[in-house]
Design an enzyme around this catalytic site. Sequence first.
Site, short mmCIF file in Angstrom:
data_model
loop_
_atom_site.label_atom_id
_atom_site.label_comp_id
_atom_site.label_asym_id
_atom_site.label_seq_id
_atom_site.Cartn_x
_atom_site.Cartn_y
_atom_site.Cartn_z
N HIS A 1 47.11 -7.49 23.32
CA HIS A 1 46.92 -6.74 22.07
C HIS A 1 48.16 -6.90 21.18
O HIS A 1 48.05 -7.12 19.98
CB HIS A 1 46.68 -5.25 22.37
N HIS B 1 3.04 29.96 11.89
CA HIS B 1 3.10 28.52 12.10
C HIS B 1 2.37 28.10 13.36
O HIS B 1 1.65 27.11 13.38
CB HIS B 1 4.56 28.06 12.23
N GLU C 1 17.17 28.50 14.37
CA GLU C 1 16.81 27.55 13.31
C GLU C 1 17.03 28.22 11.95
O GLU C 1 17.70 27.69 11.07
CB GLU C 1 15.36 27.13 13.46
N HIS C 2 16.41 29.39 11.78
CA HIS C 2 16.56 30.18 10.56
C HIS C 2 17.22 31.51 10.92
O HIS C 2 16.73 32.22 11.81
CB HIS C 2 15.21 30.51 9.93
N ASP D 1 11.74 27.33 2.99
CA ASP D 1 10.67 26.43 3.38
C ASP D 1 10.16 25.62 2.21
O ASP D 1 9.61 24.52 2.39
CB ASP D 1 9.51 27.22 3.99
N GLN E 1 6.93 33.38 9.89
CA GLN E 1 7.21 32.27 10.80
C GLN E 1 6.25 32.24 11.98
O GLN E 1 5.93 31.18 12.50
CB GLN E 1 8.66 32.33 11.28
#
Length: 439
Positions: free
Chosen positions: A424, A265, A331-332, A365, A262
């Site tokens: 109403h 990236h 996230e992961h 991924d 990761q």
Amino acid sequence: MRTIDLRGRALSRDALLKLVPRAAVSAEVAVERVRPLVADVAERGEAALRDQARDFDGVTGHRLRVPAESIAAALETCPPEVEAALRALIARLRQGSAAQVPEERVTHLTDGAVIRQRWQPVGRVGLYAPGGKAAYPSSVVMNAVAAQTAGVPALALASPAQADNAGLPHPAVLWAAALCGITEVYAIGGAGAIAAFAHGVPEIGLEAVDVVTGPGNVFVAAAKRVVSGLVGIDSEAGTTEILVIADGSAHPAFVAADLISQAEHDEAAASVLVTDSEEFALRVEQEVASRAASTRHAERVAEALSGPQSAIVLVDDLRTAALVSNAYGPEHLEIQTRDDEGVLRDITDAGAIFLGGYTPVSLGDYLAGSNHVLPTGGTARFASGLGAHTFLRPQQIIRYERDALRELERPLRALAEAEGLPAHADAVTARFEAGKEGL
């Protein structure tokens, strides 16, 4: 990687929220940087997009809308093994996405009183695929297949113009677009692309969308926050992050490889290990040092792992590890422990969860069949990952017959009078006045 030692400390959730590692550039700072860019696109349209392409992508004079023939021609350059892999990803993701589409349900409250629950897709979606330090055909597929499975009738794709591809998006992005059947593609990147989707750009035939989805860096995520409300967004899927919960039973090489995967990236990517074993932490550090030096993007990885967003967190036990993870909202999330399912029971907040030593994030991924567009920056505490459900709106359809409504006239009037809204109740009573029957 720096070490954060939380052993021997009783920490509240609020305290953990302040202690977990985060990137130096906050979402709030990013929002202030991109707000003028979004406003400029809303005001000047194509001219603003061209200025941003020049300033951020180094591209001028290109066609912002990619010709359909260029999309088709790009697929001819796709290596056969890559095309086969993309087709496998599409097929697996269609299966995984189909499970996210709820069936219509009908509830019969009483005779003549029915509520029907249906899920209606939005009409038009803008899909974003990053194009900075890597190409992301997999992200194109993740976005497109989820939307198509939901039944979205119109898809538009944007990805940054590439100076070395004649101003077109990266060829791999076009491969995926062609395989997914997307014919409306724009060579637009960053915050400008998000703004263009939200506001529309008539000069290039780009109509505004209903929902904007797709991952990107922190500035793309910030732009989505700026336009949220004008359009729907999936989540703030910004710079990637991984958190691994591991104990002494895990393989240090597996964990180290996943942290590095990761980190490649982006220099701002976050890699975090939470463990109750100091010995294991040291072994992972050694593995990281050995592997990171020989990986292709060694400099990028080194910067990401040494940044404030990455750390090894030492805790007293795995229950505390789960509390740290929940505060982080990764996230992961990978769980590599003797009792993965036991740790999982304490997990509440994560974008996607990978159990066991043979389920790396990189599988998600690409070919796991799950979606890799996930909430980042702690937003997994209240947001979910991309899926077919992202593009569906639940709608309740109500039908009451005369007798069923009549049964509720008195209790409805009681509630309406209590709220000071007698008209109403009159709207119900009017249906039973003399001479009004049968209309």
